[in-house]
Design a protein around this motif. Sequence first.
Motif, short mmCIF file in Angstrom:
data_model
loop_
_atom_site.label_atom_id
_atom_site.label_comp_id
_atom_site.label_asym_id
_atom_site.label_seq_id
_atom_site.Cartn_x
_atom_site.Cartn_y
_atom_site.Cartn_z
N VAL A 99 -3.02 -36.87 -11.31
CA VAL A 99 -3.91 -35.99 -11.98
C VAL A 99 -5.09 -37.01 -12.38
CG1 VAL A 99 -4.29 -34.66 -14.05
CG2 VAL A 99 -2.09 -34.79 -12.71
N GLU A 100 -5.06 -38.14 -12.41
CA GLU A 100 -6.36 -39.11 -12.84
C GLU A 100 -6.99 -39.39 -11.63
OE1 GLU A 100 -6.84 -42.97 -15.37
OE2 GLU A 100 -5.20 -43.26 -13.82
N ASP A 101 -6.46 -39.33 -10.56
CA ASP A 101 -7.24 -39.52 -9.22
C ASP A 101 -7.94 -38.03 -8.98
OD1 ASP A 101 -6.68 -42.06 -8.92
OD2 ASP A 101 -4.83 -41.65 -7.47
N ALA A 102 -7.26 -36.97 -9.07
CA ALA A 102 -7.59 -35.88 -8.71
C ALA A 102 -9.04 -35.52 -9.91
CB ALA A 102 -6.66 -34.62 -9.16
N LEU A 103 -8.89 -36.17 -11.11
CA LEU A 103 -9.84 -35.64 -12.01
C LEU A 103 -11.21 -36.58 -11.54
CD1 LEU A 103 -11.01 -34.83 -14.80
CD2 LEU A 103 -10.09 -36.73 -15.84
N LYS A 104 -11.00 -37.71 -11.11
CA LYS A 104 -12.06 -38.49 -10.60
C LYS A 104 -12.74 -37.63 -9.26
CE LYS A 104 -10.14 -42.90 -11.90
NZ LYS A 104 -9.52 -44.12 -11.38
N ARG A 105 -12.06 -36.91 -8.66
CA ARG A 105 -12.67 -36.37 -7.55
C ARG A 105 -13.12 -34.83 -7.94
NH1 ARG A 105 -7.52 -37.73 -5.05
NH2 ARG A 105 -7.01 -35.58 -5.40
N GLY A 106 -12.92 -34.56 -9.27
CA GLY A 106 -13.38 -33.41 -9.67
C GLY A 106 -12.49 -32.15 -9.45
N GLU A 107 -11.38 -32.72 -8.91
CA GLU A 107 -10.29 -31.71 -8.77
C GLU A 107 -9.31 -31.16 -9.78
OE1 GLU A 107 -8.53 -33.09 -5.25
OE2 GLU A 107 -10.51 -32.89 -4.08
N SER A 108 -9.41 -31.84 -10.90
CA SER A 108 -8.58 -31.67 -12.10
C SER A 108 -9.34 -31.61 -13.28
CB SER A 108 -7.55 -32.80 -12.17
OG SER A 108 -6.53 -32.48 -13.12
N THR A 109 -8.79 -31.50 -14.68
CA THR A 109 -9.43 -31.52 -15.70
C THR A 109 -8.92 -32.73 -16.72
OG1 THR A 109 -8.11 -29.93 -16.91
CG2 THR A 109 -9.99 -29.08 -15.67
N LEU A 110 -9.50 -32.98 -17.76
CA LEU A 110 -9.36 -33.79 -18.91
C LEU A 110 -8.18 -33.27 -19.62
CD1 LEU A 110 -9.53 -36.49 -20.10
CD2 LEU A 110 -11.39 -35.36 -21.99
N GLU A 111 -8.12 -31.88 -19.75
CA GLU A 111 -7.07 -31.19 -20.33
C GLU A 111 -5.91 -31.69 -19.67
OE1 GLU A 111 -6.11 -26.77 -19.88
OE2 GLU A 111 -7.00 -26.94 -21.94
N GLN A 112 -5.66 -31.26 -18.46
CA GLN A 112 -4.31 -31.65 -17.54
C GLN A 112 -4.03 -33.18 -17.89
OE1 GLN A 112 -6.32 -30.19 -13.96
NE2 GLN A 112 -4.60 -28.29 -13.75
N LEU A 113 -5.02 -33.92 -17.95
CA LEU A 113 -4.53 -35.53 -17.91
C LEU A 113 -3.98 -35.81 -19.15
CD1 LEU A 113 -4.86 -37.98 -15.98
CD2 LEU A 113 -6.95 -38.44 -17.30
N ARG A 114 -4.45 -34.97 -20.25
CA ARG A 114 -3.87 -35.44 -21.49
C ARG A 114 -2.54 -34.83 -21.69
NH1 ARG A 114 -9.37 -34.52 -25.54
NH2 ARG A 114 -10.32 -36.56 -25.07
N HIS A 115 -2.29 -33.68 -20.96
CA HIS A 115 -1.12 -32.92 -21.00
C HIS A 115 -0.04 -33.92 -20.25
CE1 HIS A 115 1.81 -29.97 -19.77
NE2 HIS A 115 1.85 -29.58 -20.94
N LYS A 116 -0.30 -34.46 -19.46
CA LYS A 116 0.51 -35.66 -18.55
C LYS A 116 0.78 -36.73 -19.73
CE LYS A 116 1.32 -33.34 -14.76
NZ LYS A 116 2.78 -33.09 -14.82
N MET A 117 -0.42 -37.18 -20.26
CA MET A 117 -0.28 -38.24 -21.07
C MET A 117 0.81 -38.17 -22.35
SD MET A 117 -2.73 -39.64 -24.23
CE MET A 117 -2.17 -38.13 -24.79
N CYS A 118 0.64 -36.77 -22.92
CA CYS A 118 1.85 -36.53 -23.89
C CYS A 118 3.21 -36.82 -23.32
CB CYS A 118 1.60 -34.97 -24.31
SG CYS A 118 0.14 -34.85 -25.27
N SER A 119 3.41 -36.41 -22.12
CA SER A 119 4.81 -36.67 -21.73
C SER A 119 5.28 -38.17 -21.52
CB SER A 119 4.91 -36.09 -20.27
OG SER A 119 5.12 -34.45 -20.49
N ILE A 120 4.27 -39.09 -21.02
CA ILE A 120 4.43 -40.03 -21.09
C ILE A 120 4.60 -41.03 -22.33
CG2 ILE A 120 3.36 -42.63 -20.50
CD1 ILE A 120 1.76 -41.32 -18.28
N LEU A 121 4.03 -40.66 -23.37
CA LEU A 121 4.17 -41.05 -24.72
C LEU A 121 5.55 -40.62 -25.20
CD1 LEU A 121 0.77 -41.18 -26.38
CD2 LEU A 121 1.84 -42.70 -24.85
N TYR A 122 6.00 -39.46 -24.81
CA TYR A 122 7.21 -38.74 -25.34
C TYR A 122 8.37 -39.86 -24.85
CZ TYR A 122 11.22 -35.59 -25.39
OH TYR A 122 12.39 -34.88 -25.32
N TYR A 123 8.46 -40.10 -23.34
CA TYR A 123 9.48 -40.72 -22.92
C TYR A 123 9.40 -42.29 -23.29
CZ TYR A 123 10.73 -36.76 -20.20
OH TYR A 123 11.45 -35.33 -19.75
#
Length: 224
Positions: free
Chosen positions: A121-145
């Motif tokens: 998702v981070e790579d997609a964000l850099k290409r303008g194909e994703s959003t910061l909202e999506q990246l933060r959503h993924k980050m929440c799962s990393i911190l959970y685990y």
Amino acid sequence: MDEEIRRDYNRKPGSEIQGSYRLTKAEAARLAALLESLEIKPTNDNIKKVVRWLITQFDKADPEDIKRLFISEYPRYHTAIVALEKAAMQIADKRRGIGIIKARGALQLDLLRKASEFAVVEDALKRGESTLEQLRHKMCSILYYAALEFLYDRDEAVFNDIVARYAARVGLSAEEALVCAVAKWELRSSMPLGWRQADAESSYQAECEAIESALAYLRRRKFT
């Protein structure tokens, strides 16, 4: 017999400094006395924490530095870790009828999987194909685990590093990142089994709204 080796304190794989240190009985007693003098319980876990942090130089440490390991680093995130553990127990109870979180190996695999998804998702964000909202959503799962895996090894340095690194990658402070993670997983744990599978899009939006709401509340509280 005072110098008999009693316990092996090993650093965990992935720590900044690799290697191990074996405390003698006399050394362990001195360190336990030091912790007691700082009003810190000289439990095996607390002794491990200090030894793993200092490796072989704990006799040279400033007691105030040792105190900061316990009154600054760990309690700072304690509330978030407890909240994420509670959410995990509720989810486990709904899925398996018993509130027991996964084994450590399974959590490590989940953490690696979420880190890989974050990178995509981070790579997609850099290409303008994703959003910061999506990246933060993924980050929440990393911190959970990461928080759940922390419950097995109690390695604050590793956990703190994960929080700081991923928080920075989504433009948040460590405190903000953990507030977001707690909001997402508390919402998920409060919902019935199959909620996300029934409507992936609306459940995703609900989680994002919970994340943004918690973040906005934290920021308002800081400036009032």
